[in-house]
Design a protein around this motif. Sequence first.
Motif, PDB file in Angstrom:
ATOM      1  N   UNK A 191      48.987  48.027  37.524  1.00  0.00           N
ATOM      2  CA  UNK A 191      49.865  46.902  37.806  1.00  0.00           C
ATOM      3  C   UNK A 191      50.926  46.849  36.690  1.00  0.00           C
ATOM      4  N   UNK A 192      52.148  46.903  36.623  1.00  0.00           N
ATOM      5  CA  UNK A 192      53.153  46.652  35.634  1.00  0.00           C
ATOM      6  C   UNK A 192      53.846  45.332  36.189  1.00  0.00           C
ATOM      7  N   UNK A 193      54.037  44.525  35.180  1.00  0.00           N
ATOM      8  CA  UNK A 193      54.386  43.014  35.621  1.00  0.00           C
ATOM      9  C   UNK A 193      55.035  42.324  34.476  1.00  0.00           C
ATOM     10  N   UNK A 194      56.214  42.020  34.446  1.00  0.00           N
ATOM     11  CA  UNK A 194      56.925  41.043  33.499  1.00  0.00           C
ATOM     12  C   UNK A 194      57.407  39.771  34.245  1.00  0.00           C
ATOM     13  N   UNK A 195      57.771  38.705  33.652  1.00  0.00           N
ATOM     14  CA  UNK A 195      58.295  37.564  34.045  1.00  0.00           C
ATOM     15  C   UNK A 195      58.521  36.611  32.895  1.00  0.00           C
ATOM     16  N   UNK A 196      59.260  35.547  32.987  1.00  0.00           N
ATOM     17  CA  UNK A 196      59.785  34.643  31.880  1.00  0.00           C
ATOM     18  C   UNK A 196      58.681  33.632  31.687  1.00  0.00           C
ATOM     19  N   UNK A 226      49.542  35.762  32.127  1.00  0.00           N
ATOM     20  CA  UNK A 226      48.761  36.502  31.572  1.00  0.00           C
ATOM     21  C   UNK A 226      47.429  36.716  32.356  1.00  0.00           C
ATOM     22  N   UNK A 227      46.917  35.725  33.096  1.00  0.00           N
ATOM     23  CA  UNK A 227      45.710  35.579  33.931  1.00  0.00           C
ATOM     24  C   UNK A 227      46.121  36.677  35.094  1.00  0.00           C
ATOM     25  N   UNK A 228      47.153  37.016  35.512  1.00  0.00           N
ATOM     26  CA  UNK A 228      47.528  37.983  36.441  1.00  0.00           C
ATOM     27  C   UNK A 228      46.922  39.274  36.303  1.00  0.00           C
ATOM     28  N   UNK A 229      46.437  39.210  34.876  1.00  0.00           N
ATOM     29  CA  UNK A 229      46.053  40.843  34.768  1.00  0.00           C
ATOM     30  C   UNK A 229      44.314  40.479  34.757  1.00  0.00           C
ATOM     31  N   UNK A 230      43.702  39.430  35.106  1.00  0.00           N
ATOM     32  CA  UNK A 230      42.544  39.210  35.147  1.00  0.00           C
ATOM     33  C   UNK A 230      41.635  40.373  36.036  1.00  0.00           C
ATOM     34  N   UNK A 231      40.441  40.999  35.439  1.00  0.00           N
ATOM     35  CA  UNK A 231      40.027  41.892  36.201  1.00  0.00           C
ATOM     36  C   UNK A 231      40.542  43.398  36.233  1.00  0.00           C
ATOM     37  N   UNK A 232      41.623  43.569  35.378  1.00  0.00           N
ATOM     38  CA  UNK A 232      42.274  44.729  35.225  1.00  0.00           C
ATOM     39  C   UNK A 232      42.132  45.165  33.578  1.00  0.00           C
ATOM     40  N   UNK A 238      49.007  45.359  24.967  1.00  0.00           N
ATOM     41  CA  UNK A 238      48.396  43.928  25.886  1.00  0.00           C
ATOM     42  C   UNK A 238      49.661  43.226  26.249  1.00  0.00           C
ATOM     43  N   UNK A 239      49.140  41.854  26.345  1.00  0.00           N
ATOM     44  CA  UNK A 239      50.141  41.132  27.277  1.00  0.00           C
ATOM     45  C   UNK A 239      50.883  40.345  26.059  1.00  0.00           C
ATOM     46  N   UNK A 240      52.452  40.289  26.192  1.00  0.00           N
ATOM     47  CA  UNK A 240      53.150  39.653  25.021  1.00  0.00           C
ATOM     48  C   UNK A 240      54.738  39.814  25.692  1.00  0.00           C
ATOM     49  N   UNK A 241      55.476  39.522  24.538  1.00  0.00           N
ATOM     50  CA  UNK A 241      56.696  39.575  24.640  1.00  0.00           C
ATOM     51  C   UNK A 241      57.167  41.178  25.140  1.00  0.00           C
ATOM     52  N   UNK A 242      57.876  41.341  26.017  1.00  0.00           N
ATOM     53  CA  UNK A 242      58.029  42.950  26.607  1.00  0.00           C
ATOM     54  C   UNK A 242      59.020  43.453  25.392  1.00  0.00           C
ATOM     55  N   UNK A 260      54.929  40.379  29.455  1.00  0.00           N
ATOM     56  CA  UNK A 260      54.487  41.119  30.395  1.00  0.00           C
ATOM     57  C   UNK A 260      53.329  42.044  29.913  1.00  0.00           C
ATOM     58  N   UNK A 261      52.927  42.972  30.865  1.00  0.00           N
ATOM     59  CA  UNK A 261      51.823  43.855  30.568  1.00  0.00           C
ATOM     60  C   UNK A 261      51.854  45.083  31.609  1.00  0.00           C
ATOM     61  N   UNK A 262      51.006  46.111  30.956  1.00  0.00           N
ATOM     62  CA  UNK A 262      50.669  47.127  32.062  1.00  0.00           C
ATOM     63  C   UNK A 262      49.112  47.165  32.146  1.00  0.00           C
ATOM     64  N   UNK A 263      48.505  47.047  33.258  1.00  0.00           N
ATOM     65  CA  UNK A 263      47.020  47.197  33.288  1.00  0.00           C
ATOM     66  C   UNK A 263      46.723  48.063  34.332  1.00  0.00           C
ATOM     67  N   UNK A 264      45.485  48.586  33.981  1.00  0.00           N
ATOM     68  CA  UNK A 264      44.939  49.656  34.960  1.00  0.00           C
ATOM     69  C   UNK A 264      43.711  48.865  36.033  1.00  0.00           C
TER      70      UNK A 264
END
Length: 266
Positions: A191-196, A226-232, A238-242, A260-264
């Motif tokens: 999952x590759x995700x970023x938002x404001x 950041x919780x959207x990466x839970x379980x990944x 990690x999670x922080x400013x892009x 945002x983040x990239x998580x497997x």
Amino acid sequence: MADEQDTRTPVDGIDTGTPHSARVWNYWLGGKDNYEADRRLGATMRELYPQIIEIARASRAFQARAVRFLADEAGVRQFLDLGTGLPTANATHEIAQGVDPTARIVYVDNDPIVLAHARDLLSSRPEGATDYVHADLTDAEAVLREAARTLDLDRPVAVMLLSTLGHVADAVEATALLHSYLGALPAGSYLMLCDTIETPETQAASDEYASGGARPYISRPKEILGAFADGLDLVEPGFGSISLWRPEGPVAGEPVDQWGFVAAKR
């Protein structure tokens, strides 16, 4: 006087009098695929929250770096780009197929103007494939069914949601949507995700954006995002400013308020 852009015959199905996120974003990036309503709202937003231009550019740069990482270091060969927006340089297929020409990419959007430009998203290398699905990304079942024409969903897929999930206002619904996509994919998917993130400035900007007639786009507290990466499994750093996600050189200025983040998937 109307400019040349506005004197062209509108594409069927496009409401040129109401701002649309894909076209406003195109305006912020300096593109020409936008109308007066988009430029008016975009300019108002730029005056209210000047960092929005940096965020738009940082988001495109993050996308390029993350896709290159996934294709090169992680060995991903399939990408599902949700909320594609209008074609720009360094599109997902250009980067992924630049690493491996056999990469396969499916773009998803529901804006008629994106559909009108879909041919620019389909210039695949002959060894690989690209496709465009005209659908609402919140209908995961339909999107996955159409994507399966091009992608092998039994093999890892990188799901991309960049500056998009803010259109799903309810965090529980947004989480369920992510699970709908990732639950249909095997371990080794990403999952590759970023938002404001929510700050007093971004919250005011979100309110102004919605009052301008565009589909509302919310900012979220960083803890919820950041919780959207839970379980990944988060990919370093990690999670922080892009701005700070594997930059290719020194970072100038303050990190942007887009995180945002990239998580497997395990």
